[in-house]
Every structure is written in structure tokens, then in C-alpha cells.
Scaffold this motif. Sequence first.
Motif, PDB file in Angstrom:
ATOM      1  N   ARG A  30      74.815   8.675  19.627  1.00 47.06           N
ATOM      2  CA  ARG A  30      75.321  10.474  19.606  1.00 47.06           C
ATOM      3  C   ARG A  30      75.165  10.096  18.076  1.00 47.06           C
ATOM      4  NH1 ARG A  30      79.761   9.068  24.173  1.00 47.06           N
ATOM      5  NH2 ARG A  30      78.313   9.829  25.669  1.00 47.06           N
ATOM      6  N   GLN A  31      74.209   9.859  16.871  1.00 47.17           N
ATOM      7  CA  GLN A  31      74.452  10.093  15.548  1.00 47.17           C
ATOM      8  C   GLN A  31      73.463  11.373  15.275  1.00 47.17           C
ATOM      9  OE1 GLN A  31      72.644   6.179  13.629  1.00 47.17           O
ATOM     10  NE2 GLN A  31      74.785   5.154  14.655  1.00 47.17           N
ATOM     11  N   GLY A  32      73.810  12.035  14.634  1.00 39.82           N
ATOM     12  CA  GLY A  32      73.199  13.012  14.120  1.00 39.82           C
ATOM     13  C   GLY A  32      72.697  13.085  13.234  1.00 39.82           C
ATOM     14  N   TRP A  33      71.620  11.474  13.016  1.00 36.96           N
ATOM     15  CA  TRP A  33      70.251  11.779  13.112  1.00 36.96           C
ATOM     16  C   TRP A  33      68.725  11.127  14.071  1.00 36.96           C
ATOM     17  CZ3 TRP A  33      66.718   7.466  14.009  1.00 36.96           C
ATOM     18  CH2 TRP A  33      67.526   6.467  14.087  1.00 36.96           C
ATOM     19  N   GLN A  34      69.576  10.843  15.079  1.00 34.22           N
ATOM     20  CA  GLN A  34      69.186  10.841  16.226  1.00 34.22           C
ATOM     21  C   GLN A  34      69.481  11.869  17.170  1.00 34.22           C
ATOM     22  OE1 GLN A  34      71.377   7.510  17.719  1.00 34.22           O
ATOM     23  NE2 GLN A  34      70.612   5.983  17.089  1.00 34.22           N
TER      24      GLN A  34
END
Length: 67
Positions: A30-34
Motif C-alpha cells: 500500500r505504499q505510494g511508490w508501489q
Amino acid sequence: MLRLAAVLYILVASAVGGASVIAVLSLDMRQGWQIAAAFATGLVISIPIAVVLGKKIYNAMQGPKPI
């Protein structure tokens, strides 16, 4: 054929990009870069798909080739 592939790219990119984001979210990333990387990967993968579909549709619209 290029214009047809460009229109198809809009449709294919949204479908493949969205599917890749859903796949990443289902893996609990759920991280933005992922999420952004998954969407960008989907956009890049969509280019050859749109080109192949464009060629097939364009050739089908030309009709049968004379012998």
C-alpha cells in the motif's frame, strides 16, 4: 494504423494499469511508490498489446487479399 493503435492504447492502458494496481493492492502493498510503479509497468506493457491489436484490426478491415 498508428491512430488506431493510439486509440486502442487508451483503452488497453487503463485496463492493464488498473489490473496491475489491483494486483499490487491485493498483495497488501500500500505504499505510494508501489502503486505508482505497478501502474507505470501496466502502461509500458500496454504499448505492444495496443500495437498488435491495432495491426490485427487494421488488417481485418482491409478485407481479403487478392490471390
